[in-house]
Design an enzyme around this catalytic site. Structure first.
Site, PDB file in Angstrom:
ATOM      1  N   TYR A   1       3.413  68.212  12.984  1.00 56.46           N
ATOM      2  CA  TYR A   1       3.574  69.009  14.193  1.00 56.46           C
ATOM      3  C   TYR A   1       2.208  69.575  14.578  1.00 56.46           C
ATOM      4  O   TYR A   1       1.197  68.893  14.460  1.00 56.46           O
ATOM      5  CB  TYR A   1       4.658  70.080  13.968  1.00 56.46           C
ATOM      6  CG  TYR A   1       5.194  70.660  15.249  1.00 56.46           C
ATOM      7  CD1 TYR A   1       5.654  69.828  16.278  1.00 56.46           C
ATOM      8  CD2 TYR A   1       5.226  72.028  15.442  1.00 56.46           C
ATOM      9  CE1 TYR A   1       6.133  70.339  17.464  1.00 56.46           C
ATOM     10  CE2 TYR A   1       5.715  72.563  16.638  1.00 56.46           C
ATOM     11  CZ  TYR A   1       6.157  71.709  17.638  1.00 56.46           C
ATOM     12  OH  TYR A   1       6.626  72.236  18.808  1.00 56.46           O
TER      13      TYR A   1
ATOM     14  N   LYS B   1      28.474  50.999  16.658  1.00 59.77           N
ATOM     15  CA  LYS B   1      27.490  50.030  17.130  1.00 59.77           C
ATOM     16  C   LYS B   1      26.102  50.396  16.609  1.00 59.77           C
ATOM     17  O   LYS B   1      25.325  49.528  16.188  1.00 59.77           O
ATOM     18  CB  LYS B   1      27.485  50.033  18.659  1.00 59.77           C
ATOM     19  CG  LYS B   1      26.875  48.810  19.275  1.00 59.77           C
ATOM     20  CD  LYS B   1      27.878  47.681  19.268  1.00 59.77           C
ATOM     21  CE  LYS B   1      27.384  46.484  20.027  1.00 59.77           C
ATOM     22  NZ  LYS B   1      28.453  45.513  20.258  1.00 59.77           N
TER      23      LYS B   1
END
Length: 404
Positions: free
Chosen positions: A50, A105
């Site tokens: 970060y 999926k």
């Protein structure tokens, strides 16, 4: 304000979500999670993952947005997007109820193709809104897999997205089904010693799958095709055709003749069902010798295998409890794997044809039989073979932004 269920509705909901049911037990909390690929265990890790370190990567992408494919998840991530209007065999059940399928999926993408996928259910059925929403989401993803969007809207949505985006857009209900059907047909024809331009094919269903199957079979050299909907064979003479069915009528006009599905099946070599309903046994019995039946409706095939096997030489379904399962999972993980690997701008018809041939070729002459015309979804070679076929085709056709 909360909505109170009456006692009957409450009892029904308790039955549907039985805590002892292994299906609900597996789905509790969802089937996927987001996990970090880097450690964040101390201040140094944090400064790299970060701030302040991340700013350097942001600046590099601002200077060249293509860098995002190398230094963010974009290069390996696909959006799995639905509006919940055509979910499995359940129909228009809405976006919230479609989420378990979209999650499923997504985990198949990861399991079989190593592709990260994020399920997204859109609370709109407006074509313009769907297209605009996906266009605005596109910078987050390397590809878009459209799923369970009703016909004929699905055709326009896919077409417009392909025109506006420079990443692969793929409606699996259309093209995944078409590719696996062609792969199975290649081997069924090989086993019965027939050529694509010789066989008479009847396709039951003029929705997303039926249209895509017609298109890919035509591309593969099949010429004698009749497409049947609830009214009968689709021909130019009919006056009830929408734009999509008019295209089907024109594509098959050289062979198709007016009549019922039974009329069309008389002497036909191949039946491909993607519609549901039941085909009369006497119609199946009237097919040509060594007939091929792909009855793909789930959970109830248009021709039950017990009936089909009395009259046909080769029978395939979409179910895992019968031989020759024609399952889209053989297709979409490898197609996206290959497309992402070369940063393809689109998934072309040539890529789909190459994928079908790659799947078919995994069944060699010694393995090929009436009950084995297609590899198993769990065959680890499938995704690799499809991906390789897609990357090779993309490079050959100038659709790859990563040339090596």
């Amino acid at each position: 304000m909360s909505t109170q269920l009456d006692p009957i509705e409450s009892d029904l909901l308790m039955t549907l979500t039985d805590h002892d049911d292994p299906v609900f037990a597996l789905h509790r909390g969802g089937k996927m999670e987001v996990a970090s690929t880097v450690p964040v265990a101390n201040a140094e890790d944090l400064s790299l993952a970060y701030t302040p370190g991340v700013a350097r990567v942001c600046e590099a992408i601002a200077a060249d947005k293509e860098v995002a494919h190398q230094y963010t998840w974009v290069g390996n991530t696909v959006a799995v997007i639905t509006d919940g209007t055509a979910v499995l065999g359940l129909g228009d059940i809405g976006p919230a109820a479609a989420m378990p399928v979209m999650e499923g999926k997504a985990i198949l993408f990861k399991q079989f193709g190593g592709v990260d996928a994020i399920p997204i259910a859109l609370d709109t059925t407006d074509t313009d809104e769907i297209v605009e929403t996906i266009v605005r989401l596109a910078p987050t993803f390397g590809g878009v897999n459209l799923e369970d969007i009703s016909s004929p809207r699905c055709f326009e949505i896919e077409r417009r997205l392909i025109e506006r985006l420079e990443i692969p857009v793929f409606h699996d209900d259309q093209h995944g089904t078409a590719v696996v059907v062609l792969a199975g047909l290649y081997n069924a024809l090989r086993l019965t010693e027939r050529e694509p331009d010789e066989v008479k094919v009847v396709i039951s269903g003029a929705g997303a799958a039926g249209v895509a199957i017609t298109k890919i079979l035509r591309s593969a050299g099949v010429r004698k095709i009749s497409v049947v909907d609830r009214t009968g064979v689709i021909t130019p003479e009919r006056e009830d055709l929408n734009e999509v069915k008019q295209w089907l009528a024109e594509e098959t006009a050289g062979w198709a003749r007016p009549g019922s599905v039974s009329d069309a099946l008389n002497g036909a070599d191949v039946f491909i069902g993607v519609s549901g309903g039941t085909i009369p046994e006497e119609a199946v019995a009237a097919m040509a010798p060594d007939a091929i039946i792909f009855a793909l409706a789930n959970p109830n095939p248009e021709v039950h295998p017990d009936v089909a096997n009395r009259h046909a030489r080769i029978v395939a379904t979409g179910r895992s409890d019968f031989p020759n399962q024609l399952n889209n999972v053989l297709v979409f993980p490898g197609i996206f794997r290959g497309a992402l690997d070369v940063r393809a701008t689109m998934i072309s018809e040539s890529m789909k044809l190459a994928a079908a041939r790659a799947i078919a070729d995994l069944v060699d002459d010694e393995e090929l039989s009436e009950t084995h015309i297609i590899p198993s979804p769990f065959d680890p070679r499938v995704s690799q073979a499809v991906a390789r076929a897609v990357t090779d085709t993309a490079r050959r056709d100038g659709l790859a932004r990563r040339p090596y």
